[in-house]
Scaffold this active site. Structure first.
Site, PDB file in Angstrom:
ATOM      1  N   CYS A  74       0.747  -1.152   0.009  1.00 12.72           N
ATOM      2  CA  CYS A  74       0.163   0.051   0.069  1.00 12.72           C
ATOM      3  C   CYS A  74       0.957   1.519   0.151  1.00 12.72           C
ATOM      4  CB  CYS A  74      -0.929   0.223   1.167  1.00 12.72           C
ATOM      5  SG  CYS A  74      -0.365   0.033   2.431  1.00 12.72           S
ATOM      6  N   ASP A 232      -7.870   5.560  -1.334  1.00 13.87           N
ATOM      7  CA  ASP A 232      -7.398   4.143  -0.698  1.00 13.87           C
ATOM      8  C   ASP A 232      -6.921   3.202  -1.508  1.00 13.87           C
ATOM      9  OD1 ASP A 232      -7.196   1.941   0.852  1.00 13.87           O
ATOM     10  OD2 ASP A 232      -9.205   2.062   1.586  1.00 13.87           O
ATOM     11  N   HIS A 234      -6.282   0.045  -0.751  1.00 16.56           N
ATOM     12  CA  HIS A 234      -6.608  -1.366  -0.328  1.00 16.56           C
ATOM     13  C   HIS A 234      -7.520  -2.090  -1.165  1.00 16.56           C
ATOM     14  CE1 HIS A 234      -4.427   0.879   2.809  1.00 16.56           C
ATOM     15  NE2 HIS A 234      -3.798  -0.205   3.128  1.00 16.56           N
TER      16      HIS A 234
END
Length: 320
Positions: A74, A232, A234
């Site tokens: 990430c 994000d 993820h």
């Protein structure tokens, strides 16, 4: 344009209402939108969904003993996101596919996950599959930029935490991406940094922050009062390569996300794009508003020399 319209339609159907009063500003990478009512400004939504977001990928070929970066990549993906949006700001005439090709999930792409993993091992002894920190990520971007002169962007990483030295920067050609890997507290951001951190979003050269929560990095691009909007990484999509490109939709987020400043991890990377001498002078003039986050000096101090005269004899300890 059609893709963005679909995103807007999807978001506006499910969007939470804005709770801030009319007149409140949203600062987005150096420019602002004014809140008129309980709805988010449509231009703000459009610009948010237009940002490039690079996420986890699966089906990756060429990584050592793995086919996905899910769970560990990430920070790399958020750093790629910062770099990709910086390039798009710097070169608006470039097609999206040209920029995405630089980050393709294949060893030959200049800023691929493969290149980051290889450079992380070379520079910082980070093994494939291990999480990157801010300093490692910045070091990799700088070295990869040096190795790819065809990519028209130079990178300068702050020294000694958050210091920029004019004599060193003068040797770097514009445009240059300034990366400042720093820590603004221990477990959370120290409140003494709050005002300066908020001020950073108003700087015209600001191109985002990479960081977030411990071992859970995001890309922050806007703020409303003390709430920070972020992309994000993820979410796992299938690998993007030049021969089998992923859908463009996988490089945009259809969800508006935000987090309160007190919930942020203090470790982060600040990015500033300096395109010419005029922008550098503007950055210098505004640096006083966030002087504890970024420091500017004429030159780097020389290391202190240690002479034998100042080395204690090991026998002295017996007489203390």
């Amino acid at each position: 344009m059609e893709l963005m319209a679909r995103f807007l339609e999807r978001y506006l159907h499910f969007a939470p209402t804005n709770t801030e009063p009319p007149g409140t500003l949203i600062w987005f990478l150096g420019h602002s939108y004014k809140i008129e009512d309980s709805q988010w400004p449509e231009k703000f939504l459009y610009d948010s969904f237009s940002l490039i977001t690079i996420t986890y990928r699966s089906g990756i070929e060429g990584l050592e003993n793995m086919t996905s970066d899910t769970g560990w990549g990430c920070m790399i993906r958020s750093t790629q996101t910062l770099l990709a949006n910086c390039l798009r700001i710097c070169y608006p005439e470039k097609q999206l596919k040209e920029i995405l090709a630089l980050f393709a999930d294949e060893p030959s792409a200049p800023f691929s996950i493969h290149q980051f993993v290889t450079m992380g091992k070379t520079l910082c002894d980070i093994n494939p599959g291990q999480w990157f920190g801010p300093t490692t990520s910045c070091s990799c971007v700088a070295r990869l930029s040096d190795q790819n002169p065809d990519v028209p962007l130079h990178v300068y990483v702050a020294r000694n935490g958050n210091a920029i030295y004019r004599d060193q920067l003068s040797k770097v050609s514009f445009p240059v991406l300034l990366l400042i890997p720093t820590r603004l507290g221990i477990d959370s951001i120290n409140e003494s940094y709050y005002d300066q951190l908020l001020q950073v979003f108003e700087i015209r050269s600001f191109v985002g922050i990479t960081g977030g929560r411990p071992r859970s990095a995001h890309y922050f691009y806007a703020r409303q009062n003390q709430y920070f909007f972020y992309l994000d990484p993820h979410c796992t999509h299938f690998a993007h390569t030049t021969t089998q490109p992923a859908s463009e939709e996988t490089f945009h987020s259809a969800t508006l996300r935000r987090v309160a400043i007190q919930d942020l991890d203090p470790c982060m990377i600040f990015g500033f794009l300096i395109r010419d001498e005029e922008e550098w002078h503007s950055f210098e003039a505004n640096q006083k508003y966030f002087a504890d986050i970024v420091q500017i000096f004429d030159s780097e101090p020389q290391p202190v020399e240690t002479h034998d005269d100042f080395v204690l004899d090991e026998n002295v300890e017996d007489h203390l």
